[in-house]
Design a protein around this motif. Structure first.
Motif, mmCIF file in Angstrom:
data_model
loop_
_atom_site.group_PDB
_atom_site.id
_atom_site.type_symbol
_atom_site.label_atom_id
_atom_site.label_comp_id
_atom_site.label_asym_id
_atom_site.label_seq_id
_atom_site.Cartn_x
_atom_site.Cartn_y
_atom_site.Cartn_z
ATOM 1 N N SER A 115 46.097 58.307 78.642
ATOM 2 C CA SER A 115 45.600 57.273 78.002
ATOM 3 C C SER A 115 46.569 56.394 78.014
ATOM 4 O O SER A 115 46.090 55.119 78.317
ATOM 5 C CB SER A 115 45.541 57.813 76.679
ATOM 6 O OG SER A 115 44.636 58.560 76.181
ATOM 7 N N LYS A 116 47.932 56.256 78.290
ATOM 8 C CA LYS A 116 48.817 55.353 78.569
ATOM 9 C C LYS A 116 48.619 54.827 79.858
ATOM 10 O O LYS A 116 48.750 53.673 80.071
ATOM 11 C CB LYS A 116 50.427 55.893 78.382
ATOM 12 C CG LYS A 116 50.874 56.126 76.878
ATOM 13 C CD LYS A 116 52.175 56.810 76.975
ATOM 14 C CE LYS A 116 52.526 56.969 75.590
ATOM 15 N NZ LYS A 116 53.910 57.727 75.568
ATOM 16 N N GLU A 117 48.490 55.694 80.805
ATOM 17 C CA GLU A 117 48.383 55.494 82.097
ATOM 18 C C GLU A 117 46.901 54.389 82.228
ATOM 19 O O GLU A 117 47.108 53.400 82.985
ATOM 20 C CB GLU A 117 48.153 56.526 82.927
ATOM 21 C CG GLU A 117 48.202 56.082 84.607
ATOM 22 C CD GLU A 117 48.177 57.303 85.499
ATOM 23 O OE1 GLU A 117 47.520 57.272 86.501
ATOM 24 O OE2 GLU A 117 48.855 58.379 85.161
ATOM 25 N N GLU A 118 46.011 54.811 81.555
ATOM 26 C CA GLU A 118 44.827 54.190 81.419
ATOM 27 C C GLU A 118 45.010 52.743 80.975
ATOM 28 O O GLU A 118 44.719 51.537 81.529
ATOM 29 C CB GLU A 118 43.571 54.818 80.785
ATOM 30 C CG GLU A 118 42.272 54.060 80.843
ATOM 31 C CD GLU A 118 41.242 54.756 80.072
ATOM 32 O OE1 GLU A 118 40.072 54.558 80.215
ATOM 33 O OE2 GLU A 118 41.445 55.571 79.074
ATOM 34 N N ALA A 119 45.826 52.816 79.809
ATOM 35 C CA ALA A 119 46.006 51.527 79.253
ATOM 36 C C ALA A 119 46.730 50.529 80.210
ATOM 37 O O ALA A 119 46.334 49.355 80.268
ATOM 38 C CB ALA A 119 46.774 51.723 77.885
ATOM 39 N N GLU A 120 47.836 50.963 80.726
ATOM 40 C CA GLU A 120 48.398 50.330 81.629
ATOM 41 C C GLU A 120 47.633 49.769 82.937
ATOM 42 O O GLU A 120 47.684 48.847 83.225
ATOM 43 C CB GLU A 120 49.631 51.156 82.197
ATOM 44 C CG GLU A 120 50.886 51.384 81.266
ATOM 45 C CD GLU A 120 51.975 52.591 81.834
ATOM 46 O OE1 GLU A 120 51.765 52.906 82.750
ATOM 47 O OE2 GLU A 120 52.770 52.710 80.831
ATOM 48 N N ARG A 121 46.958 50.628 83.360
ATOM 49 C CA ARG A 121 45.802 49.992 84.661
ATOM 50 C C ARG A 121 45.179 49.026 84.121
ATOM 51 O O ARG A 121 44.647 47.878 84.741
ATOM 52 C CB ARG A 121 45.413 51.362 85.072
ATOM 53 C CG ARG A 121 46.255 52.185 85.887
ATOM 54 C CD ARG A 121 45.245 53.264 86.844
ATOM 55 N NE ARG A 121 46.376 54.021 87.370
ATOM 56 C CZ ARG A 121 45.882 55.056 88.098
ATOM 57 N NH1 ARG A 121 44.740 55.509 88.157
ATOM 58 N NH2 ARG A 121 46.732 55.840 88.825
ATOM 59 N N ASN A 122 44.551 49.091 82.746
ATOM 60 C CA ASN A 122 43.600 48.296 82.202
ATOM 61 C C ASN A 122 44.429 46.927 82.141
ATOM 62 O O ASN A 122 43.872 45.924 82.268
ATOM 63 C CB ASN A 122 43.011 48.679 80.903
ATOM 64 C CG ASN A 122 42.019 49.745 81.289
ATOM 65 O OD1 ASN A 122 41.359 49.743 82.051
ATOM 66 N ND2 ASN A 122 41.634 50.452 80.054
ATOM 67 N N ASP A 123 45.407 46.790 81.609
ATOM 68 C CA ASP A 123 46.506 45.679 81.552
ATOM 69 C C ASP A 123 46.843 45.057 82.770
ATOM 70 O O ASP A 123 46.542 44.056 82.739
ATOM 71 C CB ASP A 123 47.789 46.084 80.770
ATOM 72 C CG ASP A 123 47.814 46.277 79.348
ATOM 73 O OD1 ASP A 123 46.640 46.000 78.696
ATOM 74 O OD2 ASP A 123 48.495 46.793 78.557
#
Length: 132
Positions: A115-123
């Motif tokens: 989830s963190k990685e996804e959030a970072e990639r989305n950012d």
């Protein structure tokens, strides 16, 4: 007189005027004793038959009790075996639950990480699109 001499010699005449060694009264008592002994022996025989039948019945009951005892022991052992199997199964299930909890914990950590990685990639994607 002759009869007195015969009686002194220990000899007697019975009702049929037969010569007897025993006094008629003793002879009669001997006959009665013989009859009583015969009755006694017959009663002892009956008693032995009754006791023999009783012993057979008691032996049969003892065998039945022994068979039931063995059945009860077998069922008790089977019950113990079932209890041990359930305990073993319970231990296996507890081990499986512990294993699944560890796996769940690992999946939660992995989910958080993803989830963190996804959030970072989305950012990153948003910033990349905004910078263009």
């Amino acid at each position: 007189m002759a009869q007195d001499a015969i009686e002194r010699a220990g000899l007697h005449f019975d009702e049929l005027n037969k010569l007897c060694v025993l006094d008629p009264e003793v002879f009669q008592q001997t006959g009665e004793l013989k009859e009583e002994c015969k009755n006694f022996v017959d009663k002892i025989g009956e008693f032995q038959n009754i006791v023999g039948n009783f012993i057979n019945v008691v032996d049969s009951l003892a065998q039945d009790v022994e068979n039931e005892k063995m059945k009860a022991i077998g069922q008790r052992n089977m019950l113990k075996s079932v209890a041990k199997q359930r305990e073993s199964q319970q231990q296996q299930l507890l081990a499986l639950i512990t294993e699944k909890k560890v796996q769940l914990s690992r999946y939660r950590i992995e989910h958080e990480s993803l989830s963190k990685e996804e959030a970072e990639r989305n950012d990153f994607i948003e910033q990349f699109i905004l910078n263009k």
